[in-house]
Design a protein around this motif. Sequence first.
Motif, PDB file in Angstrom:
ATOM      1  N   ILE A  94       0.840  -1.196   0.000  1.00 35.26           N
ATOM      2  CA  ILE A  94       0.000   0.000   0.000  1.00 35.26           C
ATOM      3  C   ILE A  94       0.878   1.249   0.000  1.00 35.26           C
ATOM      4  O   ILE A  94       1.941   1.293   0.613  1.00 35.26           O
ATOM      5  N   ALA A  95       0.421   2.283  -0.722  1.00 38.44           N
ATOM      6  CA  ALA A  95       1.202   3.523  -0.868  1.00 38.44           C
ATOM      7  C   ALA A  95       1.005   4.411   0.358  1.00 38.44           C
ATOM      8  O   ALA A  95       0.575   5.561   0.267  1.00 38.44           O
ATOM      9  N   ASP A 112      -4.704  11.445  -3.768  1.00 37.24           N
ATOM     10  CA  ASP A 112      -4.851  10.116  -4.351  1.00 37.24           C
ATOM     11  C   ASP A 112      -4.333   9.076  -3.358  1.00 37.24           C
ATOM     12  O   ASP A 112      -3.263   8.494  -3.548  1.00 37.24           O
ATOM     13  N   PRO A 113      -5.086   8.822  -2.298  1.00 38.67           N
ATOM     14  CA  PRO A 113      -4.600   7.932  -1.241  1.00 38.67           C
ATOM     15  C   PRO A 113      -4.663   6.456  -1.571  1.00 38.67           C
ATOM     16  O   PRO A 113      -4.127   5.626  -0.845  1.00 38.67           O
ATOM     17  N   SER A 119      -8.709   1.877   4.124  1.00 39.20           N
ATOM     18  CA  SER A 119      -8.035   1.545   5.379  1.00 39.20           C
ATOM     19  C   SER A 119      -6.558   1.877   5.258  1.00 39.20           C
ATOM     20  O   SER A 119      -5.893   1.404   4.334  1.00 39.20           O
ATOM     21  N   ARG A 120      -6.048   2.661   6.183  1.00 42.71           N
ATOM     22  CA  ARG A 120      -4.627   2.978   6.167  1.00 42.71           C
ATOM     23  C   ARG A 120      -3.810   1.900   6.887  1.00 42.71           C
ATOM     24  O   ARG A 120      -2.585   1.929   6.867  1.00 42.71           O
ATOM     25  N   GLY A 182      -8.652   6.325   6.206  1.00 40.92           N
ATOM     26  CA  GLY A 182      -9.606   5.885   7.217  1.00 40.92           C
ATOM     27  C   GLY A 182      -9.106   4.641   7.917  1.00 40.92           C
ATOM     28  O   GLY A 182      -8.268   3.916   7.383  1.00 40.92           O
ATOM     29  N   LEU A 183      -9.605   4.409   9.109  1.00 43.05           N
ATOM     30  CA  LEU A 183      -9.285   3.154   9.782  1.00 43.05           C
ATOM     31  C   LEU A 183      -9.965   2.013   9.042  1.00 43.05           C
ATOM     32  O   LEU A 183      -9.346   1.004   8.720  1.00 43.05           O
ATOM     33  N   PHE A 184     -11.241   2.176   8.759  1.00 42.30           N
ATOM     34  CA  PHE A 184     -11.959   1.294   7.845  1.00 42.30           C
ATOM     35  C   PHE A 184     -13.226   2.012   7.417  1.00 42.30           C
ATOM     36  O   PHE A 184     -14.080   2.341   8.240  1.00 42.30           O
TER      37      PHE A 184
END
Length: 230
Positions: A94-95, A112-113, A119-120, A182-184
């Motif tokens: 994941i970026a 552009d996440p 989810s991070r 976001g967390l989720f």
Amino acid sequence: MTGWTEYTLALVAFTASHFVPRIGDLRGRLIGRVGRRAYFSVYGLLSLALLVWVIVAAGRAPFVEVWPQAPWMRWAPNLLMPLAAVLIVNGIGIAQPFTLGGRRQAVFDPADPGFAAISRHPLFLALALWSLAHLVPNGDLAHVILFGLFAALALAAIPIFDARAQAHFGPDTAPAFFRATGLFSLAPLANRSWRKRNGGRLVKRTAIGIILWAALLLGHTAVIGVSPLP
């Protein structure tokens, strides 16, 4: 070696492998000596071997019932593991460098996440889901300790990595990072712009995640020795 002795040694070795490298910047010195790729390749194999040992040792430990297994409890892993598998596949590379499995050299772009908008911390969430899902039907002491420990480690790591992101971005740009991730959250799926940039990749990786889950489901009895089906 008795069952509890082996289990205790396996737990200590697994836990120590995640904390000892941080003492005195041991990890940094090893990376400087052998290189990042070599270090994480060896460390990954070691962690996997220790994980397998812990799981096997838990099965060998004496059975001490904490709560009995009811038939409905088997639905917990069967319902949650598909989501965990999808999170794993989408979370690899994941970026977002401030999480497990994130690309360390990635430059995060709040505009552009990517999957981080959903989810991070997808791998930490996947580990927590796997642990909690398996904790429900496994009410013997050894597995309660095992899955409880894994869930606690995964959930505790999230605020630690968020604090690293906060420190890296600073008070001026950190809010943009947290707003973009976001967390989720499933809200990005309703965003046309996000779907246009990430939809294709999401569909492919989600399909791979479902295939991974199916493989784990079909191989569970042969590898673990217990049928996962309700």
